[in-house]
Scaffold this active site. Structure first.
Site, mmCIF file in Angstrom:
data_model
loop_
_atom_site.group_PDB
_atom_site.id
_atom_site.type_symbol
_atom_site.label_atom_id
_atom_site.label_comp_id
_atom_site.label_asym_id
_atom_site.label_seq_id
_atom_site.Cartn_x
_atom_site.Cartn_y
_atom_site.Cartn_z
ATOM 1 N N TYR A 118 14.660 0.628 7.426
ATOM 2 C CA TYR A 118 13.862 0.825 6.212
ATOM 3 C C TYR A 118 14.508 1.874 5.309
ATOM 4 O O TYR A 118 14.662 1.664 4.100
ATOM 5 C CB TYR A 118 12.443 1.243 6.612
ATOM 6 C CG TYR A 118 11.532 1.557 5.451
ATOM 7 C CD1 TYR A 118 11.077 0.547 4.602
ATOM 8 C CD2 TYR A 118 11.116 2.868 5.197
ATOM 9 C CE1 TYR A 118 10.231 0.841 3.529
ATOM 10 C CE2 TYR A 118 10.268 3.168 4.140
ATOM 11 C CZ TYR A 118 9.837 2.151 3.310
ATOM 12 O OH TYR A 118 9.012 2.450 2.256
ATOM 13 N N SER A 150 11.841 5.801 -1.211
ATOM 14 C CA SER A 150 10.956 6.469 -0.258
ATOM 15 C C SER A 150 11.560 7.806 0.116
ATOM 16 O O SER A 150 12.793 7.935 0.206
ATOM 17 C CB SER A 150 10.795 5.618 1.010
ATOM 18 O OG SER A 150 10.167 6.391 2.016
HETATM 19 P P1 NAP Z 1 1.515 -2.329 0.528
HETATM 20 O O1 NAP Z 1 0.183 -1.676 0.416
HETATM 21 O O2 NAP Z 1 1.904 -2.990 1.809
HETATM 22 O O3 NAP Z 1 1.653 -3.386 -0.682
HETATM 23 C C1 NAP Z 1 2.838 -4.112 -0.790
HETATM 24 C C2 NAP Z 1 2.824 -4.962 -2.024
HETATM 25 O O4 NAP Z 1 4.095 -5.632 -2.097
HETATM 26 C C3 NAP Z 1 1.763 -6.039 -1.997
HETATM 27 O O5 NAP Z 1 1.252 -6.205 -3.294
HETATM 28 C C4 NAP Z 1 2.542 -7.284 -1.568
HETATM 29 O O6 NAP Z 1 2.046 -8.489 -2.118
HETATM 30 C C5 NAP Z 1 3.886 -7.018 -2.217
HETATM 31 N N1 NAP Z 1 4.963 -7.777 -1.593
HETATM 32 C C6 NAP Z 1 5.391 -7.755 -0.310
HETATM 33 N N2 NAP Z 1 6.408 -8.600 -0.145
HETATM 34 C C7 NAP Z 1 6.637 -9.168 -1.359
HETATM 35 C C8 NAP Z 1 7.558 -10.136 -1.826
HETATM 36 N N3 NAP Z 1 8.457 -10.694 -1.026
HETATM 37 N N4 NAP Z 1 7.504 -10.483 -3.139
HETATM 38 C C9 NAP Z 1 6.589 -9.938 -3.978
HETATM 39 N N5 NAP Z 1 5.690 -9.018 -3.572
HETATM 40 C C10 NAP Z 1 5.714 -8.643 -2.286
HETATM 41 O O7 NAP Z 1 2.686 -1.276 0.223
HETATM 42 P P2 NAP Z 1 2.665 0.117 -0.597
HETATM 43 O O8 NAP Z 1 2.469 1.213 0.364
HETATM 44 O O9 NAP Z 1 1.792 0.007 -1.791
HETATM 45 O O10 NAP Z 1 4.214 0.204 -1.016
HETATM 46 C C11 NAP Z 1 4.673 -0.045 -2.332
HETATM 47 C C12 NAP Z 1 6.103 0.459 -2.423
HETATM 48 O O11 NAP Z 1 6.157 1.858 -2.164
HETATM 49 C C13 NAP Z 1 7.053 -0.183 -1.387
HETATM 50 O O12 NAP Z 1 8.310 -0.416 -1.988
HETATM 51 C C14 NAP Z 1 7.172 0.880 -0.317
HETATM 52 O O13 NAP Z 1 8.386 0.769 0.410
HETATM 53 C C15 NAP Z 1 7.100 2.135 -1.151
HETATM 54 N N6 NAP Z 1 6.677 3.322 -0.410
HETATM 55 C C16 NAP Z 1 5.469 3.395 0.189
HETATM 56 C C17 NAP Z 1 5.101 4.540 0.891
HETATM 57 C C18 NAP Z 1 3.775 4.685 1.591
HETATM 58 O O14 NAP Z 1 3.603 5.643 2.345
HETATM 59 N N7 NAP Z 1 2.800 3.792 1.357
HETATM 60 C C19 NAP Z 1 5.991 5.620 0.980
HETATM 61 C C20 NAP Z 1 7.232 5.508 0.342
HETATM 62 C C21 NAP Z 1 7.557 4.361 -0.342
HETATM 63 P P3 NAP Z 1 1.078 -9.474 -1.265
HETATM 64 O O15 NAP Z 1 -0.208 -8.732 -1.130
HETATM 65 O O16 NAP Z 1 0.954 -10.674 -2.114
HETATM 66 O O17 NAP Z 1 1.767 -9.692 0.051
#
Ligand code: NAP
Length: 246
Positions: free
Chosen positions: A154, A141
């Site tokens: 985080y 991130s």
């Molecule tokens: P999100 O919309 O909350 O989706 C999270 C995904 O991770 C879901 O598919 C969820 O599955 C899965 N997940 C959560 N806990 C898990 C576990 N213990 N085992 C397997 N799967 C799990 O998040 P996102 O924004 O797409 O984020 C994806 C990645 O990008 C993360 O690593 C996050 O830290 C990073 N990121 C995001 C942002 C942002 O602004 N969105 C910025 C920087 C980095 P379920 O639906 O089955 O729970």
């Protein structure tokens, strides 16, 4: 002429958000995709069906990445279904924001369990089992650079992800496997939007000189570059995909 077999990619946390966009993009690029999820079976299965309907190959695979046994089982399932694994995208992650002074033990432990131990579990399995010539892409991130109040735990988990990225790239010497990280800025998913007022979302969206939120497809494009032929010479790097926020 015989056609080269399809490369197989595991994308963790691919039921929703950025992971779902990455799985869809890699399928469009010709990868066979394992759509990992923890709880959201229905959207993961729906995405696998959609990819199949569009002529691709995908399965949904439930595994909590913080559980090493479940991660081994997911790799077993991928190998049983498709003969091996070439690409791992470590996308599963959670975020809970609070000042360090106010952070409960359970909140700390859960973020470390999923973001750090979960990434370790899949990296260890990939280091043992990925076919030579493979690719590993970890989701970090841009908060590792921004270091804003409230992001202490985080950001620490994502700094750990970046450290493991650089170390594993060196440990895999001789196998033609690259290990990189993509570090998104604010991206329009549940993880970012949940609990924020429209005003705060607008303020964060306009922090980057490109003055908008990232979309899951923006991040998927960066991951696809690192997983595809054009990314072959990039190794041990963290690519900040964030519209220039830092
Ligand atoms: P999100 O919309 O909350 O989706 C999270 C995904 O991770 C879901 O598919 C969820 O599955 C899965 N997940 C959560 N806990 C898990 C576990 N213990 N085992 C397997 N799967 C799990 O998040 P996102 O924004 O797409 O984020 C994806 C990645 O990008 C993360 O690593 C996050 O830290 C990073 N990121 C995001 C942002 C942002 O602004 N969105 C910025 C920087 C980095 P379920 O639906 O089955 O729970």
């Amino acid at each position: 002429m015989t056609q080269a077999p399809c490369k197989v990619a595991i994308v963790t946390g691919a039921s929703r958000g950025i992971g779902a966009a990455i799985a869809a993009r890699l399928a469009r690029d010709g990868f066979t995709v394992v759509i990992n999820y923890a709880g959201s079976a229905a959207p993961a299965e729906a995405l696998a069906r959609k990819i199949g309907d569009q002529g691709g190959r995908a399965i949904a695979a439930r595994a909590d990445v913080s559980d090493p046994q479940a991660v081994r089982g997911m790799f077993d399932a991928a190998e049983a279904a498709f003969g091996g694994v070439d690409v791992l995208v470590n996308n599963a992650g959670i975020m809970t924001l609070s000042p360090i002074a106010d952070t409960e033990d359970a909140v700390f432990d859960r973020q470390v369990a999923i973001n750090v131990k979960g990434t370790f579990n899949t990296l260890r399995e990939a280091a043992r089992r990925l076919r030579d010539g493979g690719r590993i892409i970890n989701l970090s991130s841009s908060v590792v650079g921004l270091l804003q109040p409230g992001y202490g735990v985080y950001a620490a988990t994502k700094a750990a992800v970046e450290a493991m990225t650089s170390v594993l790239a060196k440990e895999l010497r001789g196998r033609a496997i690259t290990v990189n990280a993509v570090a998104p800025g604010p991206t329009a998913t549940d993880l970012f939007l949940d609990g924020k007022s429209p005003e705060l979302v607008e303020r964060l969206a306009t922090m980057a000189p490109l003055e908008r939120l990232g979309q899951p497809d923006d991040i998927a494009a960066s991951v696809a570059f690192l997983a595809g032929p054009d990314g072959a010479w990039i190794n041990g790097q963290t690519l900040r995909a964030n519209g220039g926020i830092i």
